[in-house]
Scaffold this active site. Structure first.
Site, PDB file in Angstrom:
ATOM      1  N   SER A   1       0.869  -1.180   0.000  1.00 29.80           N
ATOM      2  CA  SER A   1       0.000   0.000   0.000  1.00 29.80           C
ATOM      3  C   SER A   1       0.901   1.225   0.000  1.00 29.80           C
ATOM      4  O   SER A   1       2.081   1.136   0.342  1.00 29.80           O
ATOM      5  CB  SER A   1      -0.850  -0.001   1.268  1.00 29.80           C
ATOM      6  OG  SER A   1      -1.459   1.255   1.473  1.00 29.80           O
TER       7      SER A   1
ATOM      8  N   TYR B   1      -1.785  -0.932  10.416  1.00 27.36           N
ATOM      9  CA  TYR B   1      -1.906  -1.183   8.979  1.00 27.36           C
ATOM     10  C   TYR B   1      -0.641  -0.719   8.264  1.00 27.36           C
ATOM     11  O   TYR B   1      -0.053  -1.458   7.457  1.00 27.36           O
ATOM     12  CB  TYR B   1      -3.129  -0.441   8.416  1.00 27.36           C
ATOM     13  CG  TYR B   1      -3.358  -0.650   6.936  1.00 27.36           C
ATOM     14  CD1 TYR B   1      -3.918  -1.839   6.466  1.00 27.36           C
ATOM     15  CD2 TYR B   1      -3.005   0.320   6.002  1.00 27.36           C
ATOM     16  CE1 TYR B   1      -4.128  -2.049   5.106  1.00 27.36           C
ATOM     17  CE2 TYR B   1      -3.209   0.127   4.642  1.00 27.36           C
ATOM     18  CZ  TYR B   1      -3.771  -1.064   4.199  1.00 27.36           C
ATOM     19  OH  TYR B   1      -3.964  -1.262   2.851  1.00 27.36           O
TER      20      TYR B   1
HETATM   21  N1  LIG Z   1      -8.511  -0.413  -1.660  1.00 27.08           N
HETATM   22  C1  LIG Z   1      -7.481   0.357  -1.340  1.00 27.08           C
HETATM   23  O1  LIG Z   1      -7.551   1.576  -1.320  1.00 27.08           O
HETATM   24  C2  LIG Z   1      -6.144  -0.265  -1.054  1.00 27.08           C
HETATM   25  C3  LIG Z   1      -5.024   0.567  -1.061  1.00 27.08           C
HETATM   26  C4  LIG Z   1      -3.789   0.025  -0.789  1.00 27.08           C
HETATM   27  C5  LIG Z   1      -3.675  -1.327  -0.550  1.00 27.08           C
HETATM   28  N2  LIG Z   1      -4.781  -2.121  -0.545  1.00 27.08           N
HETATM   29  C6  LIG Z   1      -4.596  -3.538  -0.267  1.00 27.08           C
HETATM   30  O2  LIG Z   1      -5.154  -4.274  -1.328  1.00 27.08           O
HETATM   31  C7  LIG Z   1      -5.539  -5.571  -0.846  1.00 27.08           C
HETATM   32  C8  LIG Z   1      -6.964  -5.840  -1.286  1.00 27.08           C
HETATM   33  O3  LIG Z   1      -7.781  -4.877  -0.659  1.00 27.08           O
HETATM   34  P1  LIG Z   1      -9.218  -4.429  -1.206  1.00 27.08           P
HETATM   35  O4  LIG Z   1      -9.255  -2.964  -1.122  1.00 27.08           O
HETATM   36  O5  LIG Z   1      -9.520  -5.106  -2.488  1.00 27.08           O
HETATM   37  O6  LIG Z   1     -10.112  -4.978   0.003  1.00 27.08           O
HETATM   38  P2  LIG Z   1     -11.384  -5.925   0.062  1.00 27.08           P
HETATM   39  O7  LIG Z   1     -11.798  -5.887   1.497  1.00 27.08           O
HETATM   40  O8  LIG Z   1     -12.364  -5.555  -0.978  1.00 27.08           O
HETATM   41  O9  LIG Z   1     -10.765  -7.356  -0.305  1.00 27.08           O
HETATM   42  C9  LIG Z   1      -9.953  -8.062   0.581  1.00 27.08           C
HETATM   43  C10 LIG Z   1     -10.255  -9.542   0.416  1.00 27.08           C
HETATM   44  O10 LIG Z   1      -9.390 -10.267   1.281  1.00 27.08           O
HETATM   45  C11 LIG Z   1     -10.151 -11.272   1.926  1.00 27.08           C
HETATM   46  N3  LIG Z   1      -9.546 -11.633   3.211  1.00 27.08           N
HETATM   47  C12 LIG Z   1      -9.493 -10.889   4.353  1.00 27.08           C
HETATM   48  N4  LIG Z   1      -8.892 -11.586   5.314  1.00 27.08           N
HETATM   49  C13 LIG Z   1      -8.554 -12.784   4.785  1.00 27.08           C
HETATM   50  C14 LIG Z   1      -7.910 -13.928   5.303  1.00 27.08           C
HETATM   51  N5  LIG Z   1      -7.513 -13.989   6.576  1.00 27.08           N
HETATM   52  N6  LIG Z   1      -7.691 -14.980   4.480  1.00 27.08           N
HETATM   53  C15 LIG Z   1      -8.111 -14.930   3.183  1.00 27.08           C
HETATM   54  N7  LIG Z   1      -8.739 -13.878   2.642  1.00 27.08           N
HETATM   55  C16 LIG Z   1      -8.957 -12.821   3.440  1.00 27.08           C
HETATM   56  C17 LIG Z   1     -11.525 -10.647   2.136  1.00 27.08           C
HETATM   57  O11 LIG Z   1     -12.530 -11.628   2.374  1.00 27.08           O
HETATM   58  C18 LIG Z   1     -11.698  -9.899   0.833  1.00 27.08           C
HETATM   59  O12 LIG Z   1     -12.275 -10.725  -0.154  1.00 27.08           O
HETATM   60  C19 LIG Z   1      -5.337  -5.539   0.664  1.00 27.08           C
HETATM   61  O13 LIG Z   1      -4.118  -6.149   0.995  1.00 27.08           O
HETATM   62  C20 LIG Z   1      -5.289  -4.052   0.972  1.00 27.08           C
HETATM   63  O14 LIG Z   1      -4.575  -3.766   2.150  1.00 27.08           O
HETATM   64  C21 LIG Z   1      -6.014  -1.608  -0.798  1.00 27.08           C
END
Ligand SMILES: NC(=O)c1ccc[n+]([C@@H]2O[C@H](COP(=O)([O-])OP(=O)(O)OC[C@H]3O[C@@H](n4cnc5c(N)ncnc54)[C@H](O)[C@@H]3O)[C@@H](O)[C@H]2O)c1
Length: 268
Positions: free
Chosen positions: A159, A172
């Site tokens: 991130s 985080y």
């Molecule tokens: N959306 C953003 O702005 C953003 C920015 C930077 C980084 N990220 C990172 O991107 C990645 C995806 O995030 P997103 O925004 O798509 O979130 P999201 O919540 O839409 O998706 C995350 C997915 O991970 C799954 N998950 C959570 N805990 C789990 C576990 N213990 N085992 C297996 N699966 C698990 C959830 O069920 C969900 O389907 C994450 O690592 C997040 O930190 C997101």
């Protein structure tokens, strides 16, 4: 657009947001997908969407905080598809929105277990399998056309909070910094085995995780937008395309990088 015809891709957290869109993009590019996800309903929905667009995918229930479950999930991928070419360690949680003193030991431990544990155990299982395949190819004297040696590619989802501080999200931010440390170190350790390992660092990107965050306080979405020089959030498709690009054979000289996908945020 890179093609991944018949390559086997294992993606954690592919039941939602960035993971789902990445799974769909790889499938569209010809790959066969293992959707490893803790939320069965959402994971199966992703598999359904991939099949609907003519692709091939399986759902594997998996909690990435549990090394045994990831080991089993990678093994199941190999049992079904015969091999593993690409690992995407994407599953993660945002954790509690609050200052350092508001974060409990439980908040801290949970985020470390999922966000760091998931990447650490994920890479262990994936690299172990990639090395096995390499050994087998070597013993068989199997050198594919063009002399491209066996190996693999891994992308870990960090991130922008992994390269700068994130007020109200210390655990985080710490977990995402750790993802970059793991990425760089593993990349150096397995570079001679032709396993390329990179990370992506997205800024706020439309997904259920971010939608939940912006719903916590009025005006938060606008404040977050203003922080990004491009004046908008990222789209999950934009993160997915960067992940595919990093896994493409056309980028065979790129490893150990943490690619910031942030509308210009870290340029300033
Ligand atoms: N959306 C953003 O702005 C953003 C920015 C930077 C980084 N990220 C990172 O991107 C990645 C995806 O995030 P997103 O925004 O798509 O979130 P999201 O919540 O839409 O998706 C995350 C997915 O991970 C799954 N998950 C959570 N805990 C789990 C576990 N213990 N085992 C297996 N699966 C698990 C959830 O069920 C969900 O389907 C994450 O690592 C997040 O930190 C997101």
């Amino acid at each position: 657009m890179p093609t991944f015809t018949n390559q086997i891709v294992f993606i954690t957290g592919a039941g939602s947001g960035i993971g789902r869109v990445t799974a769909l993009a790889f499938a569209k590019a010809g790959a066969r997908i293992a959707v490893a996800e803790i939320n069965e309903l959402n994971g199966r929905e992703t598999v359904g969407q991939i099949k609907q667009q003519g692709g091939d995918a399986i759902f594997i229930p998996c909690d990435v905080a549990d090394s045994e479950q990831i080991d089993k999930a990678v093994q199941q991928t190999v049992d079904v598809f015969g091999r593993l070419d690409i690992g995407i360690n994407n599953a993660g949680i945002g954790g509690k929105f609050g200052r350092l003193l508001d974060q409990t030991k439980q908040d801290f431990n949970q985020i470390m277990a999922i966000n760091i544990g998931g990447v650490f155990y994920g890479m262990q299982a994936q690299i172990r399998q990639m090395l096995k395949q390499k050994e087998r190819a070597h013993l068989a004297g199997d050198h594919p056309a063009g002399g491209h040696p066996a190996g693999g590619k891994i992308v870990n989802v960090s991130s922008i909070a992994g390269v700068r501080g994130m007020p109200m999200g210390a655990p985080y931010s710490a977990s995402k910094h750790a993802v970059i440390g793991l990425t760089k170190t593993a990349a150096l350790e397995y570079v001679r085995q032709n396993i390329r390992i990179n990370a992506v660092c997205p800024v706020y990107t439309h997904s259920p995780m971010v939608d939940e965050l912006i719903s916590t306080a009025p005006g938060m979405e606008e404040r977050m937008r203003r922080m990004v020089p491009m004046g908008r959030f990222g789209q999950p498709e934009e993160i997915a395309q960067a992940i595919l690009w990093l896994c493409s054979d056309e980028n065979a000289f790129i490893t150990g990088q943490a690619l910031q996908i942030d509308g210009g945020l870290t340029a300033g």
